[in-house]
Design a protein around this motif. Structure first.
Motif, PDB file in Angstrom:
ATOM      1  N   ILE A 365       0.849  -1.190   0.000  1.00 33.07           N
ATOM      2  CA  ILE A 365       0.000   0.000   0.000  1.00 33.07           C
ATOM      3  C   ILE A 365       0.889   1.247   0.000  1.00 33.07           C
ATOM      4  N   GLU A 366       0.476   2.269  -0.743  1.00 34.75           N
ATOM      5  CA  GLU A 366       1.178   3.551  -0.719  1.00 34.75           C
ATOM      6  C   GLU A 366       0.393   4.498   0.188  1.00 34.75           C
ATOM      7  N   PRO A 367       0.749   4.553   1.494  1.00 40.35           N
ATOM      8  CA  PRO A 367      -0.122   5.203   2.480  1.00 40.35           C
ATOM      9  C   PRO A 367       0.268   6.636   2.820  1.00 40.35           C
ATOM     10  N   CYS A 368      -0.696   7.367   3.347  1.00 39.82           N
ATOM     11  CA  CYS A 368      -0.469   8.660   3.974  1.00 39.82           C
ATOM     12  C   CYS A 368      -1.460   8.738   5.136  1.00 39.82           C
ATOM     13  N   ILE A 369      -0.943   8.854   6.359  1.00 36.50           N
ATOM     14  CA  ILE A 369      -1.779   8.813   7.564  1.00 36.50           C
ATOM     15  C   ILE A 369      -1.705  10.158   8.276  1.00 36.50           C
ATOM     16  N   TYR A 370      -2.863  10.721   8.593  1.00 36.14           N
ATOM     17  CA  TYR A 370      -2.914  11.996   9.308  1.00 36.14           C
ATOM     18  C   TYR A 370      -4.135  11.997  10.231  1.00 36.14           C
ATOM     19  N   THR A 371      -4.094  11.054  11.149  1.00 39.11           N
ATOM     20  CA  THR A 371      -5.175  10.832  12.104  1.00 39.11           C
ATOM     21  C   THR A 371      -5.021  11.770  13.305  1.00 39.11           C
ATOM     22  N   HIS A 372      -6.138  12.284  13.791  1.00 39.25           N
ATOM     23  CA  HIS A 372      -6.076  13.264  14.873  1.00 39.25           C
ATOM     24  C   HIS A 372      -7.140  12.979  15.930  1.00 39.25           C
ATOM     25  N   PRO A 373      -6.901  13.428  17.170  1.00 41.10           N
ATOM     26  CA  PRO A 373      -7.918  13.299  18.210  1.00 41.10           C
ATOM     27  C   PRO A 373      -9.152  14.113  17.854  1.00 41.10           C
ATOM     28  N   ILE A 374     -10.296  13.708  18.412  1.00 38.54           N
ATOM     29  CA  ILE A 374     -11.542  14.434  18.193  1.00 38.54           C
ATOM     30  C   ILE A 374     -12.351  14.388  19.479  1.00 38.54           C
ATOM     31  N   GLY A 375     -13.165  15.397  19.698  1.00 38.91           N
ATOM     32  CA  GLY A 375     -13.969  15.456  20.913  1.00 38.91           C
ATOM     33  C   GLY A 375     -14.633  16.811  21.032  1.00 38.91           C
ATOM     34  N   PRO A 383      -2.667  12.995  21.106  1.00 37.67           N
ATOM     35  CA  PRO A 383      -1.534  12.654  20.238  1.00 37.67           C
ATOM     36  C   PRO A 383      -1.853  12.832  18.759  1.00 37.67           C
ATOM     37  N   THR A 384      -0.994  13.546  18.047  1.00 38.70           N
ATOM     38  CA  THR A 384      -1.112  13.657  16.598  1.00 38.70           C
ATOM     39  C   THR A 384      -0.479  12.422  15.971  1.00 38.70           C
ATOM     40  N   ILE A 385      -1.234  11.763  15.100  1.00 35.60           N
ATOM     41  CA  ILE A 385      -0.733  10.554  14.442  1.00 35.60           C
ATOM     42  C   ILE A 385      -0.502  10.893  12.971  1.00 35.60           C
ATOM     43  N   GLY A 386       0.549  11.658  12.726  1.00 36.29           N
ATOM     44  CA  GLY A 386       0.898  12.077  11.381  1.00 36.29           C
ATOM     45  C   GLY A 386       0.169  13.318  10.919  1.00 36.29           C
ATOM     46  N   LEU A 387       0.797  14.057  10.039  1.00 34.35           N
ATOM     47  CA  LEU A 387       0.168  15.120   9.269  1.00 34.35           C
ATOM     48  C   LEU A 387       0.430  14.798   7.801  1.00 34.35           C
ATOM     49  N   TRP A 388      -0.413  15.256   6.910  1.00 32.90           N
ATOM     50  CA  TRP A 388      -0.289  14.849   5.510  1.00 32.90           C
ATOM     51  C   TRP A 388       1.074  15.226   4.929  1.00 32.90           C
ATOM     52  N   ASP A 389       1.670  16.301   5.489  1.00 32.32           N
ATOM     53  CA  ASP A 389       2.977  16.738   4.999  1.00 32.32           C
ATOM     54  C   ASP A 389       4.102  16.423   5.986  1.00 32.32           C
ATOM     55  N   MET A 390       3.806  15.590   6.993  1.00 29.51           N
ATOM     56  CA  MET A 390       4.817  15.208   7.993  1.00 29.51           C
ATOM     57  C   MET A 390       4.662  13.722   8.298  1.00 29.51           C
ATOM     58  N   GLN A 391       5.094  12.886   7.366  1.00 27.13           N
ATOM     59  CA  GLN A 391       4.935  11.443   7.502  1.00 27.13           C
ATOM     60  C   GLN A 391       6.102  10.783   8.236  1.00 27.13           C
ATOM     61  N   ASN A 392       7.070  11.563   8.647  1.00 20.93           N
ATOM     62  CA  ASN A 392       8.176  11.039   9.448  1.00 20.93           C
ATOM     63  C   ASN A 392       7.981  11.302  10.934  1.00 20.93           C
ATOM     64  N   GLY A 393       6.811  11.793  11.308  1.00 20.96           N
ATOM     65  CA  GLY A 393       6.529  12.086  12.706  1.00 20.96           C
ATOM     66  C   GLY A 393       6.341  13.570  12.937  1.00 20.96           C
ATOM     67  N   VAL A 394       5.626  13.898  13.997  1.00 23.92           N
ATOM     68  CA  VAL A 394       5.318  15.282  14.332  1.00 23.92           C
ATOM     69  C   VAL A 394       5.932  15.584  15.695  1.00 23.92           C
ATOM     70  N   PRO A 395       7.002  16.384  15.741  1.00 21.19           N
ATOM     71  CA  PRO A 395       7.630  16.708  17.026  1.00 21.19           C
ATOM     72  C   PRO A 395       6.627  17.369  17.969  1.00 21.19           C
ATOM     73  N   GLY A 396       6.693  17.018  19.236  1.00 17.34           N
ATOM     74  CA  GLY A 396       5.817  17.635  20.229  1.00 17.34           C
ATOM     75  C   GLY A 396       4.523  16.880  20.382  1.00 17.34           C
ATOM     76  N   SER A 397       3.497  17.273  19.650  1.00 20.76           N
ATOM     77  CA  SER A 397       2.186  16.633  19.807  1.00 20.76           C
ATOM     78  C   SER A 397       2.213  15.166  19.377  1.00 20.76           C
ATOM     79  N   GLY A 398       3.109  14.814  18.459  1.00 17.31           N
ATOM     80  CA  GLY A 398       3.227  13.417  18.061  1.00 17.31           C
ATOM     81  C   GLY A 398       3.924  12.559  19.097  1.00 17.31           C
ATOM     82  N   ASP A 399       4.616  13.193  20.029  1.00 17.43           N
ATOM     83  CA  ASP A 399       5.306  12.463  21.092  1.00 17.43           C
ATOM     84  C   ASP A 399       4.399  12.172  22.280  1.00 17.43           C
ATOM     85  N   TYR A 400       3.224  12.772  22.276  1.00 16.86           N
ATOM     86  CA  TYR A 400       2.271  12.567  23.376  1.00 16.86           C
ATOM     87  C   TYR A 400       1.696  11.151  23.281  1.00 16.86           C
ATOM     88  N   PRO A 401       1.511  10.458  24.415  1.00 14.09           N
ATOM     89  CA  PRO A 401       1.050   9.066  24.382  1.00 14.09           C
ATOM     90  C   PRO A 401      -0.465   8.920  24.256  1.00 14.09           C
TER      91      PRO A 401
END
Length: 454
Positions: A365-375, A383-401
């Motif tokens: 699969i040729e994927p692009c993941i940019y999943t985010h919390p909602i509420g 935790p930010t699980i990717g941004l469409w233009d940051m597929q190598n990880g998102v410093p800060g919010s991506g480090d949140y568990p």
């Protein structure tokens, strides 16, 4: 383990049938205020204990509200009133005491204890009547003080180990304290108290991202409304090929939301893709053979939805979607399952992203993941699980568990070649999921078949 709690709604339930389920404003207010007290009694103590902060101060001025304020006060308090200060003290018995250091009669009665009872310099004609906890209420006169003097007095009374203030370099939701108010608070504290001041980032994010039992139960029904809204928009009831435009469909959904009392939280999108052309930009008339894509999100009972679905317009003689497009749908569904299979309590958003991308690529699969919390918010805290233009990880919010009892908008896409169209599609999908008990649930299911428009 992935569990689909409800079957996906494909033109079986009209959005208008949900009208009777949408509560009148008065009943919504009563329900939300009840949920608030429950959240304050259960979620906040756990989050404060987890964060190691036993005193949390939320302060903001009218019309320059902290992003958290509306989630902490009853519905009747629609804005801050002048300067509003709330103080939360986690006691040794695990109970959080809630104090309001603000003017009376602003909608906080019954939820917060009023402690600024004798404002210095005030000239109200009957101050004792307005301030029920003042001289007449206790038999002794309360100290005459400014709000900041009151804050110092209450913090001294609580004698906390750590004082959390809302400033953060990582999460905007935790950065709601203005610079001037930060300075005013620090000026009010004594030297010992100043040493205890820390960022309340983890309290802010934990409070916002954690869903109560009532909210988790309600979320499935709210997402059913989202699916039903799209199902009606992507149907022959709304779309007449050769006449209807993508903008017509977009505004049908926006108008329907307003009619039902649902609050759009962003401008909806309906896009068109067609053979040989791929994406058609701007407003265009929908034609047979087109692939339609929407992005829709509204708020109901303070909970947001965020949904992307796809439809196919049948050509003359067709009775179903071409097999190549069915395969594209199966591919994006597989990417969804891969992504949520890596959700695990304690794992960071960046770790989920990396492991999901790795597995997807190994499966071709040729994927692009940019999943985010909602509420409470569409692009919410957590935790930010990717941004469409940051597929190598998102410093800060991506480090949140990841924590339990949280919700996410499972947003992603994959590139798929469609040979008969002579294009490579970037095929996106988005649906909301709940992460609780270590399991992921599709809220009201997900799209696995195209909406068909005849």
């Amino acid at each position: 383990m992935v569990i689909s709690k409800e079957a996906f709604l494909v033109e079986k339930v009209s959005i208008d049938e949900f009208k009777k389920k949408i509560l009148p404003y008065r009943e919504q207010e009563a329900l939300l205020d009840k949920w608030l007290v429950n959240r304050l009694n259960t979620i906040l103590p756990a989050v404060m204990k987890r964060s190691g902060i036993d005193c949390w101060v939320v302060a903001c001025n009218e019309y320059n509200e902290d992003p958290l304020l509306k989630t902490l006060v009853p519905c009747a308090m629609m804005t801050a009133r002048r300067l509003t200060i709330l103080l939360f003290h986690l006691q040794e018995d695990g109970v959080v005491k809630r104090y309001a250091l603000t003017r009376p009669n602003v909608g906080l009665d019954g939820v917060y204890e009023s402690v600024w009872t004798n404002p210095k310099g005030s000239n109200w004609q009957d101050k004792d009547a307005l301030m029920p906890f003042g001289k007449k209420g206790k038999g002794e006169e309360s100290p005459c003080e400014t709000q900041m003097e009151c804050l110092h007095r209450m913090i001294t009374l609580c004698n906390p180990k750590k004082i959390g203030l809302n400033f953060s370099n990582t999460f905007a939701f935790a950065d709601g304290l203005s610079h001037s108010l930060y300075e005013a608070i620090m000026d009010a504290l004594d030297e010992n108290q100043k040493k205890k001041v820390v960022s309340a980032e983890n309290v802010c994010v934990g409070w916002l991202e954690t869903r109560s039992e009532e909210e988790m139960q309600a979320y499935t029904g709210i997402m059913q409304m989202a699916h039903a809204l799209i199902a009606e928009a992507f149907s022959s009831k709304v779309i007449l090929p050769g006449v209807t435009t993508n903008a017509d469909v977009k505004y049908f959904m926006l108008e329907k939301c307003k009619e039902l009392g649902l609050e759009p939280w962003f401008d909806f999108e309906v896009s068109v893709r067609r053979p040989l052309v791929n994406e058609v930009f701007g407003e265009t008339v929908i034609q047979p053979g087109d692939l339609l894509h929407c992005d829709v999100g509204f708020r109901y009972l303070n909970l947001c939805t965020d949904t992307q679905e796809n439809a196919y317009v049948l050509k003359l003689g067709e009775t179903d979607v071409p097999d190549e497009l069915k395969l594209v749908m199966k591919t994006v569904n597989r990417l969804q399952d891969i992504t949520i299979s890596h959700f695990k309590v304690g794992r960071s958003g960046n770790e989920v992203l990396a492991s999901a991308l790795k597995q997807a690529k190994e499966e071709g699969i040729e994927p692009c993941i940019y999943t985010h919390p909602i509420g409470f918010h569409g692009h919410a805290a957590g935790p930010t699980i990717g941004l469409w233009d940051m597929q190598n990880g998102v410093p800060g919010s991506g480090d949140y568990p990841l924590y339990d009892h949280t919700a996410y908008s499972l947003e992603l896409n994959c590139k798929c070649e469609v040979k008969s169209w002579k294009v490579t599609l970037t095929f996106g999908a988005e649906t909301d999921v709940l992460f609780t008990g270590g399991k992921v649930y599709y809220l009201a299911g997900r799209q696995e078949k195209f909406h068909l428009i005849k």
